[in-house]
Design an enzyme around this catalytic site. Structure first.
Site, PDB file in Angstrom:
ATOM      1  N   TRP A   1       0.799  -1.225   0.000  1.00 22.03           N
ATOM      2  CA  TRP A   1       0.000   0.000   0.000  1.00 22.03           C
ATOM      3  C   TRP A   1       0.837   1.282   0.000  1.00 22.03           C
ATOM      4  O   TRP A   1       0.280   2.358  -0.154  1.00 22.03           O
ATOM      5  CB  TRP A   1      -0.916   0.009   1.246  1.00 22.03           C
ATOM      6  CG  TRP A   1      -0.177  -0.430   2.484  1.00 22.03           C
ATOM      7  CD1 TRP A   1      -0.162  -1.695   3.013  1.00 22.03           C
ATOM      8  CD2 TRP A   1       0.701   0.341   3.302  1.00 22.03           C
ATOM      9  NE1 TRP A   1       0.666  -1.750   4.106  1.00 22.03           N
ATOM     10  CE2 TRP A   1       1.215  -0.510   4.310  1.00 22.03           C
ATOM     11  CE3 TRP A   1       1.118   1.682   3.285  1.00 22.03           C
ATOM     12  CZ2 TRP A   1       2.107  -0.075   5.285  1.00 22.03           C
ATOM     13  CZ3 TRP A   1       2.022   2.112   4.257  1.00 22.03           C
ATOM     14  CH2 TRP A   1       2.487   1.236   5.237  1.00 22.03           C
ATOM     15  N   ASN A   2       2.141   1.178   0.210  1.00 19.87           N
ATOM     16  CA  ASN A   2       2.891   2.437   0.406  1.00 19.87           C
ATOM     17  C   ASN A   2       3.076   3.230  -0.897  1.00 19.87           C
ATOM     18  O   ASN A   2       2.984   4.457  -0.897  1.00 19.87           O
ATOM     19  CB  ASN A   2       4.226   2.191   1.120  1.00 19.87           C
ATOM     20  CG  ASN A   2       5.124   1.233   0.394  1.00 19.87           C
ATOM     21  OD1 ASN A   2       4.680   0.434  -0.425  1.00 19.87           O
ATOM     22  ND2 ASN A   2       6.402   1.308   0.693  1.00 19.87           N
TER      23      ASN A   2
ATOM     24  N   GLU B   1      14.222  -5.441  -9.558  1.00 17.46           N
ATOM     25  CA  GLU B   1      13.222  -4.928 -10.500  1.00 17.46           C
ATOM     26  C   GLU B   1      13.837  -3.713 -11.170  1.00 17.46           C
ATOM     27  O   GLU B   1      14.613  -2.990 -10.553  1.00 17.46           O
ATOM     28  CB  GLU B   1      11.947  -4.534  -9.751  1.00 17.46           C
ATOM     29  CG  GLU B   1      11.258  -5.741  -9.145  1.00 17.46           C
ATOM     30  CD  GLU B   1       9.963  -5.412  -8.420  1.00 17.46           C
ATOM     31  OE1 GLU B   1       9.815  -4.277  -7.924  1.00 17.46           O
ATOM     32  OE2 GLU B   1       9.108  -6.298  -8.343  1.00 17.46           O
TER      33      GLU B   1
ATOM     34  N   PRO C   1      -3.034  -3.948  -2.748  1.00 20.08           N
ATOM     35  CA  PRO C   1      -3.212  -3.669  -1.322  1.00 20.08           C
ATOM     36  C   PRO C   1      -4.678  -3.305  -1.010  1.00 20.08           C
ATOM     37  O   PRO C   1      -5.191  -2.323  -1.543  1.00 20.08           O
ATOM     38  CB  PRO C   1      -2.290  -2.471  -1.091  1.00 20.08           C
ATOM     39  CG  PRO C   1      -2.227  -1.786  -2.418  1.00 20.08           C
ATOM     40  CD  PRO C   1      -2.448  -2.811  -3.481  1.00 20.08           C
TER      41      PRO C   1
ATOM     42  N   CYS D   1      10.322   1.592   1.804  1.00 21.45           N
ATOM     43  CA  CYS D   1      11.261   0.526   2.180  1.00 21.45           C
ATOM     44  C   CYS D   1      12.702   1.015   2.145  1.00 21.45           C
ATOM     45  O   CYS D   1      13.539   0.507   2.887  1.00 21.45           O
ATOM     46  CB  CYS D   1      11.071  -0.695   1.304  1.00 21.45           C
ATOM     47  SG  CYS D   1      11.181  -0.347  -0.442  1.00 21.45           S
TER      48      CYS D   1
ATOM     49  N   GLU E   1      10.903  -8.343  -2.735  1.00 22.93           N
ATOM     50  CA  GLU E   1      11.341  -6.971  -2.432  1.00 22.93           C
ATOM     51  C   GLU E   1      10.882  -6.717  -1.004  1.00 22.93           C
ATOM     52  O   GLU E   1       9.720  -6.369  -0.780  1.00 22.93           O
ATOM     53  CB  GLU E   1      10.584  -5.992  -3.321  1.00 22.93           C
ATOM     54  CG  GLU E   1      11.118  -5.787  -4.695  1.00 22.93           C
ATOM     55  CD  GLU E   1      12.484  -5.202  -4.688  1.00 22.93           C
ATOM     56  OE1 GLU E   1      12.854  -4.530  -3.692  1.00 22.93           O
ATOM     57  OE2 GLU E   1      13.200  -5.435  -5.655  1.00 22.93           O
ATOM     58  N   LEU E   2      11.765  -6.876  -0.033  1.00 21.91           N
ATOM     59  CA  LEU E   2      11.281  -6.846   1.358  1.00 21.91           C
ATOM     60  C   LEU E   2      11.743  -5.588   2.078  1.00 21.91           C
ATOM     61  O   LEU E   2      12.207  -4.637   1.463  1.00 21.91           O
ATOM     62  CB  LEU E   2      11.714  -8.131   2.056  1.00 21.91           C
ATOM     63  CG  LEU E   2      11.302  -9.401   1.278  1.00 21.91           C
ATOM     64  CD1 LEU E   2      11.773 -10.646   1.988  1.00 21.91           C
ATOM     65  CD2 LEU E   2       9.799  -9.456   1.040  1.00 21.91           C
TER      66      LEU E   2
ATOM     67  N   GLU F   1      12.807  -2.282  11.383  1.00 18.59           N
ATOM     68  CA  GLU F   1      12.408  -1.242  10.426  1.00 18.59           C
ATOM     69  C   GLU F   1      11.249  -0.429  11.005  1.00 18.59           C
ATOM     70  O   GLU F   1      10.191  -0.992  11.314  1.00 18.59           O
ATOM     71  CB  GLU F   1      11.950  -1.949   9.143  1.00 18.59           C
ATOM     72  CG  GLU F   1      11.398  -1.023   8.102  1.00 18.59           C
ATOM     73  CD  GLU F   1      10.927  -1.776   6.862  1.00 18.59           C
ATOM     74  OE1 GLU F   1      10.408  -2.892   6.999  1.00 18.59           O
ATOM     75  OE2 GLU F   1      11.092  -1.224   5.765  1.00 18.59           O
TER      76      GLU F   1
HETATM   77  P1  NAD Z   1       2.234  -6.633   6.649  1.00 15.13           P
HETATM   78  O1  NAD Z   1       3.518  -7.365   6.670  1.00 15.13           O
HETATM   79  O2  NAD Z   1       1.053  -7.251   7.308  1.00 15.13           O
HETATM   80  O3  NAD Z   1       1.800  -6.348   5.129  1.00 15.13           O
HETATM   81  C1  NAD Z   1       2.660  -5.795   4.181  1.00 15.13           C
HETATM   82  C2  NAD Z   1       2.018  -6.043   2.817  1.00 15.13           C
HETATM   83  O4  NAD Z   1       1.983  -7.429   2.578  1.00 15.13           O
HETATM   84  C3  NAD Z   1       0.558  -5.598   2.747  1.00 15.13           C
HETATM   85  O5  NAD Z   1       0.323  -5.039   1.484  1.00 15.13           O
HETATM   86  C4  NAD Z   1      -0.250  -6.868   2.948  1.00 15.13           C
HETATM   87  O6  NAD Z   1      -1.482  -6.847   2.273  1.00 15.13           O
HETATM   88  C5  NAD Z   1       0.651  -7.899   2.347  1.00 15.13           C
HETATM   89  N1  NAD Z   1       0.520  -9.206   2.973  1.00 15.13           N
HETATM   90  C6  NAD Z   1       0.488  -9.487   4.291  1.00 15.13           C
HETATM   91  N2  NAD Z   1       0.383 -10.805   4.493  1.00 15.13           N
HETATM   92  C7  NAD Z   1       0.347 -11.374   3.257  1.00 15.13           C
HETATM   93  C8  NAD Z   1       0.277 -12.710   2.786  1.00 15.13           C
HETATM   94  N3  NAD Z   1       0.237 -13.760   3.631  1.00 15.13           N
HETATM   95  N4  NAD Z   1       0.257 -12.914   1.450  1.00 15.13           N
HETATM   96  C9  NAD Z   1       0.327 -11.892   0.571  1.00 15.13           C
HETATM   97  N5  NAD Z   1       0.420 -10.607   0.954  1.00 15.13           N
HETATM   98  C10 NAD Z   1       0.443 -10.357   2.285  1.00 15.13           C
HETATM   99  O7  NAD Z   1       2.482  -5.224   7.271  1.00 15.13           O
HETATM  100  P2  NAD Z   1       1.707  -3.851   7.225  1.00 15.13           P
HETATM  101  O8  NAD Z   1       1.313  -3.482   8.614  1.00 15.13           O
HETATM  102  O9  NAD Z   1       0.679  -3.772   6.154  1.00 15.13           O
HETATM  103  O10 NAD Z   1       2.928  -2.976   6.782  1.00 15.13           O
HETATM  104  C11 NAD Z   1       4.030  -2.768   7.627  1.00 15.13           C
HETATM  105  C12 NAD Z   1       5.250  -3.521   7.233  1.00 15.13           C
HETATM  106  O11 NAD Z   1       5.183  -3.926   5.895  1.00 15.13           O
HETATM  107  C13 NAD Z   1       6.445  -2.630   7.341  1.00 15.13           C
HETATM  108  O12 NAD Z   1       7.137  -2.853   8.522  1.00 15.13           O
HETATM  109  C14 NAD Z   1       7.280  -2.939   6.134  1.00 15.13           C
HETATM  110  O13 NAD Z   1       8.336  -3.805   6.473  1.00 15.13           O
HETATM  111  C15 NAD Z   1       6.416  -3.722   5.244  1.00 15.13           C
HETATM  112  N6  NAD Z   1       6.175  -3.071   3.962  1.00 15.13           N
HETATM  113  C16 NAD Z   1       7.204  -3.040   3.093  1.00 15.13           C
HETATM  114  C17 NAD Z   1       7.031  -2.450   1.869  1.00 15.13           C
HETATM  115  C18 NAD Z   1       8.149  -2.398   0.882  1.00 15.13           C
HETATM  116  O14 NAD Z   1       8.112  -1.564   0.001  1.00 15.13           O
HETATM  117  N7  NAD Z   1       9.128  -3.306   0.948  1.00 15.13           N
HETATM  118  C19 NAD Z   1       5.819  -1.868   1.558  1.00 15.13           C
HETATM  119  C20 NAD Z   1       4.771  -1.918   2.481  1.00 15.13           C
HETATM  120  C21 NAD Z   1       4.968  -2.543   3.688  1.00 15.13           C
END
Ligand code: NAD
Length: 475
Positions: free
Chosen positions: A150-151, A457, A176, A283, A249-250, A380
């Site tokens: 979602w970011n 990417e 998202p 990220c 891409e984590l 993070e």
């Molecule tokens: P989260 O880990 O629950 O979710 C992150 C993303 O992954 C969301 O879009 C969510 O829909 C998706 N997701 C979660 N579980 C999934 C699954 N089992 N299968 C497929 N998709 C899944 O965390 P959050 O509270 O939404 O976001 C916070 C954390 O997410 C941050 O600490 C950050 O590390 C990470 N994040 C990273 C990026 C990036 O660009 N690398 C982007 C957004 C969030």
């Protein structure tokens, strides 16, 4: 008006019907913007069948024709950037200029992949006997599944779509659910650009349920995920169990190394603004600030001053420089980071708390005097909170910067060529920025090492994860 939300399967936009629906919330006001339909099992099966059928013709579609469609997507993206950006501000929160900028820059990803997909070359290997011909070709891997966050809802999704489609793969993408408008708009862009039905499919639902179903399906040959390290590891394990290729891409916890000989005040100013872009939910956001002893006071003073001057508000209002966090979970997470910081002796020198009683606003925050094993220095933050600490010499700062399992971006500020070379060689990171921020361009590879991911990417590497190698020998 907010974007009409839908699934997109086999070239058709599908509204809720009797499907389960999820409210989409404006993070600045907590008002409900719309209802997002969740895909049923039958929808997922239909998307899988459509992607499998479409792959048979899309893989044979000439790169010139694929290129033409991607180029048209780039043009339409520019035309619709303002409207798409406004919807991103509504459901994700970032200031309008940032949202429109995100979409405009993405047109370049479409353009660049349109060019580069015409250059997916093989090679001829000189044979041992004169009448043998040995050829290496690269073929699209097949149906892919992608999960995007979602970011940067537009950016993260389009990058995966143009890589997969440019390589000749078909794709099912789960966007998202918190900020879905950009991904529905993307489906519309590809639809209007003339993409054949089934080549791109968009689904929504409970993330873990959708990803498990798609990854376990024998139809899917490759997955791509952008999100947190724990979820990435979970999906990678599942993909591994089914022998599927993956791009990950984590998260990151990007160190910033500011040396005594840097241009301290400009660096502090640049870093403060960059840190608060998208309210720190990036990220590659600079997140651990190591400042050399002599520069420390001057850096901290200017950094804190700029952080404190940033105007926080609704992203649609003029002059807003930082919007709300994207959802309540991030606000709770910031509060937990600050609780830990206060228990570990940290000093809050700017911000430190939630703002207002409506919306998910959090004050831009600077914390000093934290030990290296505190939560803010090791996890993070993914929000507008910056820990600043001192270091003595290069060896020490490299050891501390490399001490975490993350390895995404890193930043160095120095005017010494020797230091820049030593540090860029020594940093364990997928991307090193020296004296500026220069990542995430269409033509440059974007990706992490260690726990921050697998694969890149963008750049020349962009299609690697979507292609398989075939060796043909003929006599
Ligand atoms: P989260 O880990 O629950 O979710 C992150 C993303 O992954 C969301 O879009 C969510 O829909 C998706 N997701 C979660 N579980 C999934 C699954 N089992 N299968 C497929 N998709 C899944 O965390 P959050 O509270 O939404 O976001 C916070 C954390 O997410 C941050 O600490 C950050 O590390 C990470 N994040 C990273 C990026 C990036 O660009 N690398 C982007 C957004 C969030």
């Amino acid at each position: 008006m907010y974007q009409d939300l839908a699934l997109y399967i086999d070239g058709e936009f599908i509204k809720g019907g009797d499907r389960r629906e999820q409210d989409v919330i404006n993070p600045a006001t907590q008002e409900v913007l719309g209802k997002l339909p969740h895909a049923t099992r039958a929808d997922l099966d239909r998307a899988l069948a459509a992607a499998q059928r479409a792959f048979e013709s899309w893989k044979k579609t000439s790169p010139l024709e694929r290129s033409r469609i991607l180029r048209r997507v780039g043009e339409l993206t520019r035309e619709r950037a303002r409207e798409i950006g406004r919807n991103i501000t509504l459901d994700q929160g970032k200031p309008l200029a940032e949202a429109v900028g995100e979409v405009m820059i993405c047109a370049e990803h479409a353009d660049w992949h349109a060019e580069e997909c015409r250059r997916i070359y093989g090679r001829v290997i000189p044979p041992r006997q004169p009448n043998v011909r040995q050829i290496v070709v690269r073929e699209p891997i097949g149906v892919c599944a992608a999960f995007t966050p979602w970011n940067f809802p537009f950016n993260q999704a389009i990058r995966k779509i143009v890589s997969a489609l440019g390589a000749g793969c078909t794709l099912i993408l789960k966007g998202p659910e918190d900020s879905p408008s950009a991904v529905v708009a993307l489906a519309q862009l590809f639809h209007d650009a003339g993409l054949p039905p089934g080549v791109l499919n968009i689904v929504w639902g409970v993330p873990g349920e959708i990803s498990t179903y798609l990854i376990e399906s024998p139809i899917v040959r490759k997955i791509s995920f952008t999100g947190s390290v724990p979820v990435g590891k979970q999906l990678a394990a599942l993909a591994g169990a089914h022998m599927k290729r993956m791009t990950m891409e984590l998260g990151g916890h990007s160190p910033v190394l500011v040396f005594d000989d840097a241009d301290i005040e400009p660096a502090a100013e640049m870093l403060a603004r960059f840190k608060l872009r998208n309210a720190g939910q990036v990220c590659v956001s600079p997140t651990r600030f190591y400042v050399q002893e002599k520069a420390y006071d001057k850096f901290l003073a200017r950094f804190t001053e700029v952080i404190g001057s940033i105007k926080v508000g609704n992203g649609l209002e003029d002059g807003t420089q930082m919007g709300p966090l994207a959802h309540e979970r991030r606000v709770l997470s910031m509060e937990q980071f600050l609780d830990d910081a206060s228990q570990r002796g940290g000093k809050v020198v700017a911000g430190g708390a939630r703002l207002g009683d409506k919306g998910y606003f959090f004050a831009p925050t600077v914390v000093t005097d934290l030990p290296d094993d505190s939560r803010l220095m090791t996890d993070e933050p993914f929000g507008p909170v910056a820990p600043v600490t001192r270091f003595k010499d290069t060896a020490e700062v490299l050891r501390r910067a490399n001490s975490l399992p993350y390895g995404l971006a890193s930043y160095v500020f120095t005017n010494s060529l020797k230091t820049a070379t030593e540090v860029s060689n020594g940093l364990e990171a997928g991307m090193v920025n020296i004296n500026h921020f220069g990542m995430a361009l269409a033509e440059t590879p974007f990706g992490g090492i260690k726990d921050s991911g697998i694969g890149s990417e963008g750049g020349q590497e962009t299609f690697d994860g979507y292609l398989v190698t075939k060796f043909i020998t003929q006599v």
